[in-house]
Write a protein that holds these residues in place. Structure first.
Motif, PDB file in Angstrom:
ATOM      1  N   TYR A  38     -28.378  -7.728  21.133  1.00 36.74           N
ATOM      2  CA  TYR A  38     -27.592  -8.538  20.186  1.00 36.74           C
ATOM      3  C   TYR A  38     -26.092  -8.384  20.449  1.00 36.74           C
ATOM      4  CZ  TYR A  38     -27.281  -4.069  17.590  1.00 36.74           C
ATOM      5  OH  TYR A  38     -27.063  -2.762  17.220  1.00 36.74           O
ATOM      6  N   PRO A  39     -25.314  -9.397  20.071  1.00 39.56           N
ATOM      7  CA  PRO A  39     -23.865  -9.317  20.300  1.00 39.56           C
ATOM      8  C   PRO A  39     -23.284  -8.093  19.595  1.00 39.56           C
ATOM      9  CG  PRO A  39     -24.512 -11.505  19.516  1.00 39.56           C
ATOM     10  CD  PRO A  39     -25.726 -10.643  19.409  1.00 39.56           C
ATOM     11  N   GLY A  40     -22.485  -7.342  20.325  1.00 46.02           N
ATOM     12  CA  GLY A  40     -21.818  -6.177  19.731  1.00 46.02           C
ATOM     13  C   GLY A  40     -22.640  -4.899  19.801  1.00 46.02           C
ATOM     14  N   CYS A  41     -23.850  -4.958  20.385  1.00 41.94           N
ATOM     15  CA  CYS A  41     -24.725  -3.773  20.404  1.00 41.94           C
ATOM     16  C   CYS A  41     -24.085  -2.637  21.222  1.00 41.94           C
ATOM     17  CB  CYS A  41     -26.086  -4.128  20.992  1.00 41.94           C
ATOM     18  SG  CYS A  41     -27.243  -2.748  20.986  1.00 41.94           S
ATOM     19  N   ALA A  42     -23.970  -1.475  20.608  1.00 42.76           N
ATOM     20  CA  ALA A  42     -23.339  -0.314  21.251  1.00 42.76           C
ATOM     21  C   ALA A  42     -23.874   0.953  20.599  1.00 42.76           C
ATOM     22  CB  ALA A  42     -21.825  -0.376  21.078  1.00 42.76           C
ATOM     23  N   CYS A  43     -23.667   2.080  21.264  1.00 45.89           N
ATOM     24  CA  CYS A  43     -24.078   3.338  20.631  1.00 45.89           C
ATOM     25  C   CYS A  43     -23.039   3.721  19.577  1.00 45.89           C
ATOM     26  CB  CYS A  43     -24.246   4.450  21.659  1.00 45.89           C
ATOM     27  SG  CYS A  43     -22.814   4.744  22.695  1.00 45.89           S
ATOM     28  N   ASP A  44     -23.462   4.516  18.589  1.00 46.59           N
ATOM     29  CA  ASP A  44     -22.482   4.971  17.607  1.00 46.59           C
ATOM     30  C   ASP A  44     -22.324   6.500  17.635  1.00 46.59           C
ATOM     31  OD1 ASP A  44     -24.763   5.706  16.282  1.00 46.59           O
ATOM     32  OD2 ASP A  44     -24.571   4.233  14.669  1.00 46.59           O
ATOM     33  N   VAL A  45     -22.772   7.071  18.748  1.00 50.67           N
ATOM     34  CA  VAL A  45     -22.481   8.475  19.073  1.00 50.67           C
ATOM     35  C   VAL A  45     -21.734   8.394  20.413  1.00 50.67           C
ATOM     36  CG1 VAL A  45     -23.534  10.648  19.826  1.00 50.67           C
ATOM     37  CG2 VAL A  45     -24.504   9.399  17.876  1.00 50.67           C
ATOM     38  N   PRO A  46     -20.631   9.132  20.590  1.00 52.76           N
ATOM     39  CA  PRO A  46     -19.844   8.963  21.826  1.00 52.76           C
ATOM     40  C   PRO A  46     -20.687   9.126  23.097  1.00 52.76           C
ATOM     41  CG  PRO A  46     -18.633  10.299  20.260  1.00 52.76           C
ATOM     42  CD  PRO A  46     -20.010  10.110  19.662  1.00 52.76           C
ATOM     43  N   PHE A  92     -34.968 -14.872  13.873  1.00 56.61           N
ATOM     44  CA  PHE A  92     -35.339 -13.765  14.776  1.00 56.61           C
ATOM     45  C   PHE A  92     -34.696 -12.468  14.311  1.00 56.61           C
ATOM     46  CE2 PHE A  92     -31.833 -16.254  16.577  1.00 56.61           C
ATOM     47  CZ  PHE A  92     -30.837 -15.299  16.718  1.00 56.61           C
ATOM     48  N   HIS A  93     -35.253 -11.362  14.808  1.00 54.77           N
ATOM     49  CA  HIS A  93     -34.766 -10.016  14.479  1.00 54.77           C
ATOM     50  C   HIS A  93     -33.699  -9.616  15.501  1.00 54.77           C
ATOM     51  CE1 HIS A  93     -34.882  -5.601  13.987  1.00 54.77           C
ATOM     52  NE2 HIS A  93     -35.396  -5.829  12.801  1.00 54.77           N
ATOM     53  N   SER A  94     -32.755  -8.789  15.071  1.00 52.74           N
ATOM     54  CA  SER A  94     -31.671  -8.404  15.993  1.00 52.74           C
ATOM     55  C   SER A  94     -32.195  -7.704  17.247  1.00 52.74           C
ATOM     56  CB  SER A  94     -30.666  -7.498  15.277  1.00 52.74           C
ATOM     57  OG  SER A  94     -31.314  -6.350  14.786  1.00 52.74           O
ATOM     58  N   ALA A  95     -33.347  -7.015  17.135  1.00 46.40           N
ATOM     59  CA  ALA A  95     -33.899  -6.317  18.301  1.00 46.40           C
ATOM     60  C   ALA A  95     -34.656  -7.260  19.238  1.00 46.40           C
ATOM     61  CB  ALA A  95     -34.825  -5.186  17.851  1.00 46.40           C
ATOM     62  N   ARG A  96     -34.774  -8.522  18.838  1.00 43.30           N
ATOM     63  CA  ARG A  96     -35.405  -9.539  19.705  1.00 43.30           C
ATOM     64  C   ARG A  96     -34.480 -10.753  19.720  1.00 43.30           C
ATOM     65  NH1 ARG A  96     -37.935  -5.677  20.236  1.00 43.30           N
ATOM     66  NH2 ARG A  96     -40.144  -5.236  19.909  1.00 43.30           N
ATOM     67  N   TRP A  97     -33.202 -10.522  19.954  1.00 43.66           N
ATOM     68  CA  TRP A  97     -32.200 -11.582  19.858  1.00 43.66           C
ATOM     69  C   TRP A  97     -32.598 -12.770  20.725  1.00 43.66           C
ATOM     70  CZ3 TRP A  97     -28.188 -11.229  16.440  1.00 43.66           C
ATOM     71  CH2 TRP A  97     -27.287 -12.294  16.446  1.00 43.66           C
TER      72      TRP A  97
END
Ligand SMILES: Cc1cc2nc3c(=O)[nH]c(=O)nc-3n(C[C@H](O)[C@H](O)[C@H](O)COP(=O)(O)OP(=O)(O)OC[C@H]3O[C@@H](n4cnc5c(N)ncnc54)[C@H](O)[C@@H]3O)c2cc1C
Length: 478
Positions: A47-55, A152-157
């Motif tokens: 999905y757009p903007g998907c990133a980790c939120d732990v460094p 649709f679900h964000s994990a199946r964009w």
């Protein structure tokens, strides 16, 4: 196909175990993943903007540091590529069977028998790296099946859907929504964000890593390890608030409240202000969330959804909003993890039946009645503050210890003793009592009875200590 070890999943868990097996001299193993590419979470969530939120310096394998991370918190394509590269570099790729779904796994006396979409597999040992957040959960709103637009679900964009200029409903305000809402808000005509519970949102320190820093990390790998250690230690301090002294958590609330007040007008603050202790649900970092909610084309809806119609969503107050598309940011099946229905142990019971509504496992890994089965990131290994890769690496050492034990004794099976598993789970549940997660909010950490089968309630280094050595006294090795 016959193999010594069958691994389900090619995310951090599956790839990590495969690397450790090769280091142990075990080459007879296969990694089965229903996805068409390596990476698990980081292959599926596009999905757009998907990133980790732990460094990223911490959210990566300790044995495979990456001096070239482009940001302090990397985006999904970079993490996916990192995992594929690591799999290649450590010689794991030839062991992959992609597009291979495991449909069932049954213990047959001395081996696991798997049914897969590519035929049967027989394995001496079965390791599940099937993931804690893998199966999208979509609430059963009345009328949802009638909706005529894309949903649709964000994990199946669904990247074939062009949301530009459309009226879009974003349902949910959790860790994924907080990333995709700011990303799509500038492009859509109208965005209705449907919120059940507001999240606590903190200022985000994500930034590009400079070419100079990358050069330094490449030249002096020890320095990157030092940075990783510093991030780990800083994050670990949060355990003090989460687990040891939840009453200290309101200190963090002040930071989050100020963050919100800086961006939202008072009437929106009333809707976006959480009324539970910070940390009870996952704390979310974002600099884009509140500015997105404050946009003219974004509406924060706090009334519950009563019905979905062909082209609209109706809330309990009777308001009807016309929408062209629906995106669900509604999380995953967690306490009812799908792997529980697939795996059938000694005596014919599935994991789900053995768990009876609430998963439990010894060290989040082994279950009585399920010989030669190891679950990576199983029950009570989740974290609210740090890297899951740290927990995975801890469990890898444990699984390898168990396999060594089997080999050195010339034994066929290893099965955790019920009393060892019970002792461990009683201790975990006792520790969970006083934590911030039990302060009264509703979260995906808890099962229907309010029991927490999800999180690890202690320092993460304690988990590492406890998994560092496989203790044969806790097992029947035969
Ligand atoms: C959007 C998102 C962001 C996240 N961000 C962070 C973060 O910043 N920090 C953090 O610590 N954690 C984060 N997590 C949690 C993340 O899931 C873990 O960190 C980690 O990636 C889990 O790795 P895994 O290998 O155990 O599982 P996964 O990465 O989920 O991989 C499981 C694999 O198993 C496969 N599989 C499952 N069932 C079957 C089957 N029946 N047959 C065949 N294959 C199967 C799946 O296809 C999948 O590829 C995030 C999760 C999500 C969803």
């Amino acid at each position: 196909m016959d193999t010594t070890v069958a691994i389900i999943g090619s995310g951090f868990s599956g790839i990590g175990l495969a690397i450790r097996l090769r280091q142990e001299g075990v080459e007879d193993f296969v990694i089965l993943d229903r996805n068409e590419g390596v990476g698990g979470t980081w292959w599926a969530n596009t999905y757009p903007g998907c990133a980790c939120d732990v460094p990223s310096h911490l959210y990566s394998f300790s044995f495979a540091p990456n001096p070239d991370w482009s940001r302090t918190y990397s985006r999904q394509p970079e993490i996916r590529d990192y995992l594929a590269r690591v799999a290649d570099e450590f010689g794991v790729t030839p062991h992959l069977r992609l597009g291979c779904e495991v449909k069932a796994a049954e213990w047959r006396g001395d081996r696991w028998r798997l049914e897969t979409s590519q035929g049967p597999v027989s394995a001496h040992v079965l390791v599940s790296g099937a993931g804690p957040l893998v199966e999208p959960r979509i609430p059963d709103f009345p009328g949802l099946a009638r909706f005529e637009g894309p949903a649709f679900h964000s994990a199946r964009w669904d990247h074939s859907v062009d949301l530009r200029g459309k009226r879009v409903a974003a349902i949910g305000t959790g860790a994924s929504a907080i990333q995709f809402v700011p990303s799509i808000a500038p492009d859509v005509a109208q965005l209705h964000v449907f919120q059940r519970t507001p999240p606590w949102v903190m200022p985000h320190s994500s930034r590009p890593i400079t070419p100079w820093e990358k050069r330094v990390y490449r030249r002096f790998p020890a320095l990157q390890r030092l940075v990783r250690g510093g991030i780990y230690a800083g994050r670990e301090l949060l355990v003090l608030g989460f687990v040891k002294h939840p009453r200290a958590m309101p200190l963090l609330e002040r930071v989050s409240r100020r963050h919100m007040e800086r961006h939202l007008p008072p009437e929106l603050q009333r809707k976006a202000r959480p009324d539970y202790t910070i940390g009870c649900k996952r704390i979310l970092p974002s600099n884009g969330w509140y500015p997105a909610l404050a946009r003219d084309n974004v509406e924060l809806v706090t009334d519950v959804i009563a019905e979905v119609r062909e082209r609209s969503i109706v809330t309990a107050d009777g308001a009807e909003r016309e929408v062209d598309a629906i995106v669900f940011g509604t999380g995953f099946h967690v306490v009812d993890m799908p792997i529980g229905r697939l795996v059938r142990g000694r005596g014919g019971k599935t994991l789900e039946e053995a768990w009876n509504g609430s998963p439990r496992a010894h060290l989040g890994c082994t279950v009585p009645g399920f010989p030669n089965l190891f679950i990576l990131l199983g029950p009570n290994t989740g974290l609210g503050h740090s890297s899951m890769v740290y927990m995975i690496e801890s469990q890898l050492a444990y699984v390898v210890g168990a396999l060594r034990e089997l080999r050195s004794r010339g034994a066929r099976t290893v099965e955790v003793r019920p009393e060892a598993a019970e002792r461990f789970n009683a201790e975990v549940q006792r520790r969970l009592q006083g934590t911030v997660w039990n302060t009264g909010c509703q979260s995906w950490y808890l099962d229907g009875e309010g029991r927490n089968p999800t999180l690890w309630p202690d320092w993460t280094w304690r988990f590492r200590q406890r998994t560092a050595r496989f203790d044969p006294a806790e097992y029947v090795v035969a």
